[in-house]
Design a protein around this motif. Sequence first.
Motif, PDB file in Angstrom:
ATOM      1  N   MET A  83       0.851  -1.185   0.000  1.00  0.00           N
ATOM      2  CA  MET A  83       0.000   0.000   0.000  1.00  0.00           C
ATOM      3  C   MET A  83       0.885   1.232   0.000  1.00  0.00           C
ATOM      4  N   LEU A  84       0.808   2.002  -1.059  1.00  0.00           N
ATOM      5  CA  LEU A  84       1.626   3.194  -1.211  1.00  0.00           C
ATOM      6  C   LEU A  84       0.751   4.426  -1.016  1.00  0.00           C
ATOM      7  N   HIS A  85       0.975   5.146   0.087  1.00  0.00           N
ATOM      8  CA  HIS A  85       0.248   6.381   0.376  1.00  0.00           C
ATOM      9  C   HIS A  85       1.027   7.521  -0.273  1.00  0.00           C
ATOM     10  N   CYS A  86       0.448   8.138  -1.286  1.00  0.00           N
ATOM     11  CA  CYS A  86       1.143   9.173  -2.049  1.00  0.00           C
ATOM     12  C   CYS A  86       0.873  10.558  -1.467  1.00  0.00           C
ATOM     13  N   ASP A  87       1.818  11.480  -1.703  1.00  0.00           N
ATOM     14  CA  ASP A  87       1.710  12.840  -1.187  1.00  0.00           C
ATOM     15  C   ASP A  87       0.993  13.786  -2.137  1.00  0.00           C
ATOM     16  N   SER A  88       0.811  13.373  -3.385  1.00  0.00           N
ATOM     17  CA  SER A  88       0.116  14.225  -4.354  1.00  0.00           C
ATOM     18  C   SER A  88      -0.466  13.361  -5.465  1.00  0.00           C
ATOM     19  N   GLU A  89      -1.392  13.937  -6.191  1.00  0.00           N
ATOM     20  CA  GLU A  89      -1.987  13.230  -7.330  1.00  0.00           C
ATOM     21  C   GLU A  89      -0.928  12.999  -8.407  1.00  0.00           C
ATOM     22  N   THR A  90      -0.061  13.970  -8.610  1.00  0.00           N
ATOM     23  CA  THR A  90       1.011  13.842  -9.600  1.00  0.00           C
ATOM     24  C   THR A  90       1.941  12.686  -9.239  1.00  0.00           C
ATOM     25  N   GLU A  91       2.361  12.629  -7.971  1.00  0.00           N
ATOM     26  CA  GLU A  91       3.227  11.536  -7.526  1.00  0.00           C
ATOM     27  C   GLU A  91       2.542  10.191  -7.738  1.00  0.00           C
ATOM     28  N   MET A  92       1.269  10.127  -7.425  1.00  0.00           N
ATOM     29  CA  MET A  92       0.516   8.881  -7.564  1.00  0.00           C
ATOM     30  C   MET A  92       0.504   8.412  -9.018  1.00  0.00           C
ATOM     31  N   LYS A  93       0.205   9.322  -9.922  1.00  0.00           N
ATOM     32  CA  LYS A  93       0.137   8.961 -11.338  1.00  0.00           C
ATOM     33  C   LYS A  93       1.508   8.540 -11.880  1.00  0.00           C
ATOM     34  N   GLU A  94       2.559   9.244 -11.461  1.00  0.00           N
ATOM     35  CA  GLU A  94       3.907   8.890 -11.917  1.00  0.00           C
ATOM     36  C   GLU A  94       4.313   7.510 -11.403  1.00  0.00           C
ATOM     37  N   CYS A  95       4.083   7.260 -10.121  1.00  0.00           N
ATOM     38  CA  CYS A  95       4.430   5.955  -9.544  1.00  0.00           C
ATOM     39  C   CYS A  95       3.618   4.841 -10.194  1.00  0.00           C
ATOM     40  N   TYR A  96       2.351   5.087 -10.438  1.00  0.00           N
ATOM     41  CA  TYR A  96       1.482   4.086 -11.055  1.00  0.00           C
ATOM     42  C   TYR A  96       2.009   3.701 -12.438  1.00  0.00           C
ATOM     43  N   GLN A  97       2.345   4.710 -13.244  1.00  0.00           N
ATOM     44  CA  GLN A  97       2.850   4.437 -14.595  1.00  0.00           C
ATOM     45  C   GLN A  97       4.167   3.667 -14.545  1.00  0.00           C
ATOM     46  N   LYS A  98       5.083   4.099 -13.688  1.00  0.00           N
ATOM     47  CA  LYS A  98       6.393   3.457 -13.614  1.00  0.00           C
ATOM     48  C   LYS A  98       6.298   2.027 -13.087  1.00  0.00           C
ATOM     49  N   LEU A  99       5.544   1.844 -12.003  1.00  0.00           N
ATOM     50  CA  LEU A  99       5.452   0.516 -11.395  1.00  0.00           C
ATOM     51  C   LEU A  99       4.735  -0.493 -12.290  1.00  0.00           C
ATOM     52  N   SER A 100       3.828  -0.019 -13.138  1.00  0.00           N
ATOM     53  CA  SER A 100       3.066  -0.950 -13.981  1.00  0.00           C
ATOM     54  C   SER A 100       3.802  -1.335 -15.265  1.00  0.00           C
ATOM     55  N   LEU A 101       4.954  -0.713 -15.557  1.00  0.00           N
ATOM     56  CA  LEU A 101       5.716  -1.075 -16.755  1.00  0.00           C
ATOM     57  C   LEU A 101       6.094  -2.556 -16.707  1.00  0.00           C
ATOM     58  N   GLY A 102       5.702  -3.289 -17.710  1.00  0.00           N
ATOM     59  CA  GLY A 102       5.985  -4.717 -17.761  1.00  0.00           C
ATOM     60  C   GLY A 102       5.048  -5.555 -16.914  1.00  0.00           C
ATOM     61  N   GLY A 103       4.131  -4.910 -16.235  1.00  0.00           N
ATOM     62  CA  GLY A 103       3.169  -5.607 -15.381  1.00  0.00           C
ATOM     63  C   GLY A 103       1.757  -5.422 -15.913  1.00  0.00           C
ATOM     64  N   ALA A 104       0.800  -5.270 -15.003  1.00  0.00           N
ATOM     65  CA  ALA A 104      -0.603  -5.120 -15.398  1.00  0.00           C
ATOM     66  C   ALA A 104      -1.274  -4.034 -14.565  1.00  0.00           C
ATOM     67  N   GLN A 105      -1.963  -3.130 -15.238  1.00  0.00           N
ATOM     68  CA  GLN A 105      -2.759  -2.107 -14.574  1.00  0.00           C
ATOM     69  C   GLN A 105      -4.119  -2.728 -14.274  1.00  0.00           C
ATOM     70  N   THR A 106      -4.284  -3.273 -13.084  1.00  0.00           N
ATOM     71  CA  THR A 106      -5.493  -4.034 -12.753  1.00  0.00           C
ATOM     72  C   THR A 106      -6.685  -3.164 -12.383  1.00  0.00           C
ATOM     73  N   TYR A 107      -6.440  -1.996 -11.802  1.00  0.00           N
ATOM     74  CA  TYR A 107      -7.512  -1.056 -11.481  1.00  0.00           C
ATOM     75  C   TYR A 107      -6.961   0.348 -11.684  1.00  0.00           C
ATOM     76  N   PRO A 108      -7.328   0.994 -12.802  1.00  0.00           N
ATOM     77  CA  PRO A 108      -6.791   2.329 -13.098  1.00  0.00           C
ATOM     78  C   PRO A 108      -7.137   3.330 -11.990  1.00  0.00           C
ATOM     79  N   ILE A 109      -6.309   4.329 -11.842  1.00  0.00           N
ATOM     80  CA  ILE A 109      -6.538   5.366 -10.831  1.00  0.00           C
ATOM     81  C   ILE A 109      -7.881   6.035 -11.087  1.00  0.00           C
ATOM     82  N   ALA A 110      -8.680   6.097 -10.028  1.00  0.00           N
ATOM     83  CA  ALA A 110     -10.004   6.718 -10.127  1.00  0.00           C
ATOM     84  C   ALA A 110     -10.425   7.223  -8.750  1.00  0.00           C
ATOM     85  N   GLN A 111     -11.365   8.140  -8.753  1.00  0.00           N
ATOM     86  CA  GLN A 111     -11.951   8.613  -7.508  1.00  0.00           C
ATOM     87  C   GLN A 111     -12.753   7.469  -6.900  1.00  0.00           C
ATOM     88  N   SER A 112     -12.487   7.141  -5.647  1.00  0.00           N
ATOM     89  CA  SER A 112     -13.187   6.035  -4.991  1.00  0.00           C
ATOM     90  C   SER A 112     -14.448   6.534  -4.286  1.00  0.00           C
TER      91      SER A 112
END
Length: 136
Positions: A83-112
């Motif tokens: 569980m990665l608690h991000c400090d900003s929306e920008t940080e969250m989106k950048e980490c999501y893109q980088k971490l999913s490289l070569g993997g799978a985006q199972t649930y895209p970032i969205a307002q919960s």
Amino acid sequence: MSTISVYLSFNGNCREAMTFYQRCLGGELFFQTLGEHPNAEKMPDRMKACILHGTLTRNGLVIMGSDMLGEEGLKKGNAVSLMLHCDSETEMKECYQKLSLGGAQTYPIAQSFWGTLFGDLTDKFGNQWLLHYRKN
């Protein structure tokens, strides 16, 4: 309050995985190999490069890992997520893109429905990540 640190097991690719996580998340990375162990001279040469213990730290984030497995070997499953608690929306989106490289985006970032941005993914090493950002 206590904190929980994540300790991941790898099958010979701990250095690769932890270096990947550092590129994605930043922080300081430390490795101790079996070759640095006090009994290294008793180990086969092929094992000396294996990671005995690795630690990635950044502020309050701590991820630890090792190539050392028991007799049962590596068993992948869904019992552990990071569980990665991000400090900003920008940080969250950048980490999501980088971490999913070569993997799978199972649930895209969205307002919960509980009022935060949330997304999850499985990285190229089979580890599951949950990303979270609460807007003020």
